[in-house]
Design a protein around this motif. Structure first.
Motif, PDB file in Angstrom:
ATOM      1  N   ARG A  25       0.813  -1.214   0.000  1.00  0.00           N
ATOM      2  CA  ARG A  25       0.000   0.000   0.000  1.00  0.00           C
ATOM      3  C   ARG A  25       0.851   1.270   0.000  1.00  0.00           C
ATOM      4  O   ARG A  25       0.338   2.366   0.166  1.00  0.00           O
ATOM      5  CB  ARG A  25      -0.957   0.002   1.187  1.00  0.00           C
ATOM      6  N   GLY A  26       2.163   1.106  -0.208  1.00  0.00           N
ATOM      7  CA  GLY A  26       3.039   2.280  -0.334  1.00  0.00           C
ATOM      8  C   GLY A  26       3.400   2.910   0.986  1.00  0.00           C
ATOM      9  O   GLY A  26       3.561   4.125   1.066  1.00  0.00           O
ATOM     10  N   ARG A  60       2.749   6.408  -5.003  1.00  0.00           N
ATOM     11  CA  ARG A  60       1.930   5.288  -4.523  1.00  0.00           C
ATOM     12  C   ARG A  60       2.802   4.218  -3.881  1.00  0.00           C
ATOM     13  O   ARG A  60       2.422   3.607  -2.888  1.00  0.00           O
ATOM     14  CB  ARG A  60       1.146   4.690  -5.685  1.00  0.00           C
TER      15      ARG A  60
END
Length: 964
Positions: free
Chosen positions: A409-410, A620
């Motif tokens: 999810r970065g 991201r």
């Protein structure tokens, strides 16, 4: 199994050493002293904006913010710039806020009786009474006589010199003084009266500035960045600790210093420990929390333990009365409810104190309740880790899975934190699991930009690791944590190569890093190209496609730099399938090299699109170093495109990211210097160039050090300091040609050096450089560089007295660049043509070329270049006057001053709207002035008026200078 703490000792030992060396504050720390200790770092933009408002618009600048943020220090620094003013100061205190007229008494304390004696007798008596200076009581009663007396006094003071009011802690200004100042402010139009005010905002950010002369410009004083907090604390603490200080203090320098003092007295044993809270801050916050009920306090404790506390989550965690508890805290200004019913503390210190004051059992219960209530696997794993003591193989595996989710999810910083927790919970007999988890956490720290933490974790792993693959992986993490500063890690490579043996899978990534070292530290593109090619070959043999792609991308970059014909083929191999998604968004990957290829081929829009796409993906993914590199390169593209405001914004983003992440700052300072020189302030540009050189030299970065010299030389050239420019740009040439530079479009310093040489009289050297560069640019189809060389050749021709050839070359350069996307280069060529024609006393042709330059630079918001064009247009007007007869035209003599200004601007081709903006009048006023001018001069159109106003027989009043 006993695990060592690493070659540099354990964290607790480092912390104890830091405690003895850290900043120790003997005197009580006050908010003002805190900001002075922090300096004015990062405040240049705010100070500049404040001064610009006061200088251009007058009125008031209000500095707002909470206590301790540094408003007073900034107020003092701003006031220093107004030495020619009568400065009236007051700094009211809360205990004195009920004493009437005390603020006015302080403001006028330096105003002598000789000034009061200039007022009429009855006003003097009223004012002396209010100021407690003795005398008979005034015969008149009521507020109006005093108001009029104060107003007239300010008129007297302003007639002597401009007046600056400096009011600190204005929230404590007594009511009667505030009312009198408001009366003056409403009637201050036309008076040279300015004000600098510092005011404390309430918990909701509100303040009162009704007593200030308008226009009022409010500036909220920002908190310190993570890097500035680290500097404030002496750069002694690990990055996670500093980040926690920054978070808890909210960037407030006073709070940060108090936390730093507590750290020095009670160093934490690990970076995950809660910060020690000093009594000064604890007492301050406990006063705010004192009204809470016990139930409300426990509800807020649960909120502090949650990552995203919502009312729904608090109820699910067993706080049945959460709605009532939170509502009470909202009324007391302790928390606020955000979007999605998220509970947010109004200051992070409040949350820290709530958590610190709870006993361990209460904290354990809060985390246990949240572990059962949250649905996010990452947060659930974190809560479980906090309540589970000792080794636990099942929990370690759960934390591994959570780290993978965070990475996807970065959120690499969270992945690093979870990975370290997983290592801590790994059973002692699982050495491989312990080392691998640490190494993964170290790699996540690099992605998050926390390079010191990455290095610390890698050394902890190396102290235990025995397998060659693990050891090489650890050395790679240490090397990668160096960023641009590879010179400091030269001793690592022999040790890593010894651990790798003859294994191609281990040697390939090391040769890839050796390519970077040869490039950055040794300055040899030839040697770097050999290492990159060797890495690609080894990686292909080992089946390591990821390293092969990176090595091919680096090999292609170096081939472009060297001007080799196989560069595009190598890049195509790097871009071919199969691909690695992680590499495609890396700043060293093939997509980034594709951006460079577009830039070399003068395809700016394609280059910009490639970078923007990369930035979107990198944001991201959360790879901070890649994001920083993409941003500073995008800033350079925006400069080339003539989007100077955008370039400045992006360059500042890159620099903030580099500072906050402990990345090498040389590249970001270089891009900021380039952007400031193009569209900002020349002094700021020169300062940024100096910082770029300093950081690159400190890092031993031979890649960006010449670029720092280049931008400094470019700034000298803009300022007309030709010999200074030549000295720096010659150094750039020597350095980069020694590195093997073969493609002039890779660096683009050649045009500036050739121009500086020509202007300084080194015509033969300039001609030699132009011929050599033009030949390479033509062979490689670098059209912009060919056009830039034409511009430089025009200056050489002019220096040799061939003015016809000079003008033809400059015009050819401008026309060629008009067909290409490099807007600032086009503007520079028009400017050069204008200067050449002006040197031949050809005012008409010079004016035409300079207007084209002004059009290009105005559209680009290239303020320094606009200033240069404006100066040349002033010279054209001087030439017009010198060529005109002494007797003025009777017809134009009939025009008013305003009509003459309008006529002159019409002659320059300005529209009515542009004229209105320059003369600060309405469009209707311009139209009316034109109507009267047509009637007086007997002309019917703008063309006729322009012809008449531009006639050398008809001098007109000069318009105001163009606003650059």
């Amino acid at each position: 199994m006993e695990r060592a703490a690493g070659p540099t000792g354990g964290y607790a030992e480092d912390a104890e050493r830091a405690a003895t060396e850290a900043l120790v504050i003997v005197e009580p720390m006050t908010p003002g002293r805190a900001r002075r200790a922090a300096g004015i770092v990062g405040m240049a933009g705010l100070l500049g904006e404040a001064r610009e408002h006061l200088d251009r618009r007058g009125g008031t600048v209000v500095l707002t913010g909470p206590p301790g943020i540094g408003k007073s220090t900034l107020l003092e620094r701003l006031a220093e710039g107004y030495a020619g003013h009568t400065v009236l100061r007051c700094a009211p205190a809360e205990s004195e806020s009920q004493l009437p007229f005390l603020g006015l008494i302080d403001l006028l304390s330096t105003t002598g009786d000789d000034v009061l004696d200039l007022l009429p007798g009855h006003q003097r008596a009223v004012l002396r009474s209010a100021l407690l200076r003795g005398g008979d009581p005034p015969p008149e009663r009521g507020p109006l006589p005093l108001r009029l007396a104060v107003l007239d006094l300010f008129r007297v003071l302003c007639a002597r010199s401009p007046v600056l009011l400096v009011i600190d802690d204005a929230q404590w200004l007594d009511g009667p003084s505030a009312e009198l100042l408001a009366f003056v402010a409403r009637r201050a139009a036309g008076l040279p009266l300015r004000a600098l005010v510092a005011v404390r905002t309430d918990p909701r950010g509100r303040y009162d500035a009704g007593f200030c002369p308008g226009p009022v410009h409010a500036l909220n004083v920002p908190g310190l960045t993570v890097t500035e907090v680290s500097q404030l604390l002496g750069d002694r603490w690990p990055r996670p600790v500093v980040a926690r200080v920054h978070e808890v203090s909210g960037g407030n320098p006073f709070f940060a210093l108090e936390l730093g003092r507590a750290l020095a007295e009670s160093p934490p044993e690990s970076t995950d420990d809660e910060l020690p809270l000093p009594d000064s801050l604890r007492d301050l916050m406990l006063d705010r929390l004192g009204t809470l009920s016990e139930d409300a306090r426990r509800t807020l404790l649960t909120a502090t333990a949650a990552a995203r506390p919502t009312l729904r989550l608090l109820r699910a965690a067993g706080r049945d009365g959460a709605d009532e508890d939170v509502a009470a805290a909202v009324r007391d200004g302790i928390v606020e409810i955000g979007s999605g019913e998220v509970v947010r503390f109004t200051h992070p210190l409040l949350a820290a104190v709530v958590y610190a004051e709870a006993d361990p059992g209460e904290r354990h219960a809060a985390h246990a309740a949240l572990a059962g209530a949250v649905t996010d696997p990452v947060e659930r794993a974190r809560h479980r880790a906090l309540i589970a003591p000792g080794p636990d193989a099942e929990l370690a595996a759960t934390l591994d899975e959570a780290a993978v989710a965070a990475r996807r999810r970065g959120a690499p910083a969270e992945a690093c934190r979870l990975g370290r927790l997983a290592a801590e919970h790994t059973p002692p007999e699982d050495t491989d699991g312990f080392v691998n988890r640490l190494l993964t956490a170290s790699e996540d720290a690099i992605a998050a930009g926390d390079l010191p933490e990455s290095r610390r974790i890698a050394h902890e792993a190396l102290a235990v690791a025995s397998e060659p693959a693990q050891r090489v992986r650890g050395w790679l993490a240490v090397i990668d944590s160096a960023g641009q500063a590879l010179a400091e890690f030269g001793d690592i490579f022999p040790r890593a190569l010894a651990d790798a043996g003859d294994d191609p899978a281990l040697l390939a990534p090391l040769h890839y890093r050796l390519a970077w070292r040869a490039w950055l530290v040794e300055g040899s593109a030839f040697e770097a190209h050999e290492h990159a090619a060797r890495s690609a070959e080894l990686a292909a043999r080992a089946g390591d496609r990821r390293t092969e792609i990176l090595a091919l991308a680096k090999q292609a970059h170096l081939a472009f730099f060297l001007g080799r014909p196989d560069a595009e083929r190598t890049l195509a191999r790097a871009l071919s399938s199969p691909q690695d998604p992680r590499v495609m968004v890396d700043h060293n990957g093939p997509a980034f090299q594709r951006y460079r290829h577009h830039l070399l081929a003068d395809r700016l829009e394609e280059a910009r699109a490639e970078l923007r796409s990369l930035i979107y993906l990198v944001r991201r993914r959360g790879a901070v170093e890649s994001l920083c590199h993409c941003l500073h390169n995008l800033a350079r593209v925006e400069v080339h495109r003539g989007r100077c405001d955008r370039a400045l914004d992006v360059a500042r983003q890159s620099l903030r990211l580099a500072e906050d992440s402990d990345l090498s700052q040389g590249p970001s300072w270089f891009s900021l210097a380039l952007a400031e020189a193009a569209g900002g302030d020349p002094e700021r540009a020169a300062d940024a160039a100096r910082r770029a050189e300093q950081h690159s030299a400190d890092d031993g970065d031979l890649l960006f050090l010449p670029q720092a010299w280049f931008v400094a030389g470019h700034i000298h050239l803009m300022a007309g300091r030709n010999e200074a420019a030549v000295a720096l740009l010659r150094r750039v040439r020597r350095s980069e040609e020694a590195q093997g530079l073969g493609d002039p479009a890779m660096r683009r310093w050649h045009g500036d050096l050739a121009e500086a040489l020509a202007l300084a009289g080194h015509l033969d050297e300039a001609a030699e450089l132009i011929e050599e560069t033009r030949a390479r640019a033509t062979r490689l189809e670098r059209r912009v560089m060919v056009a830039v060389m034409d511009r430089a050749a025009a200056l050489v021709a002019a220096g040799r007295g061939d003015h016809a050839t000079a003008s033809a070359l400059a015009r050819r350069s401008a026309m060629a660049l008009a067909e290409l996307p490099f807007r600032l280069e086009e503007g520079r060529s028009w400017l050069t043509l204008g200067r050449l024609r002006l040197g031949q006393n050809d005012a008409r042709t010079a004016r035409s070329a300079l207007r084209e330059a002004r059009r290009v630079f105005a559209h680009a918001h290239a303020r320094p270049w606009l200033a240069l064009v404006t100066a040349e247009l002033d010279r054209v007007r001087d030439l017009d006057r010198a060529q005109a007869p002494a007797a003025p035209s009777a017809a134009l003599g009939d025009l008013s001053a305003m009509e003459a200004k309008v006529a002159a601007l019409v002659a320059e081709g300005a529209t009515n709207r542009e004229i209105a903006a320059r003369l600060f009048i309405s469009v209707k006023t311009v139209e009316a002035a034109l109507t009267r001018t047509y009637r007086k001069l007997g002309v019917r159109s703008r063309v006729d008026l322009a012809r008449l106003a531009s006639s050398p027989r008809t001098p007109v009043q000069d318009p105001p200078p163009d606003d650059a």
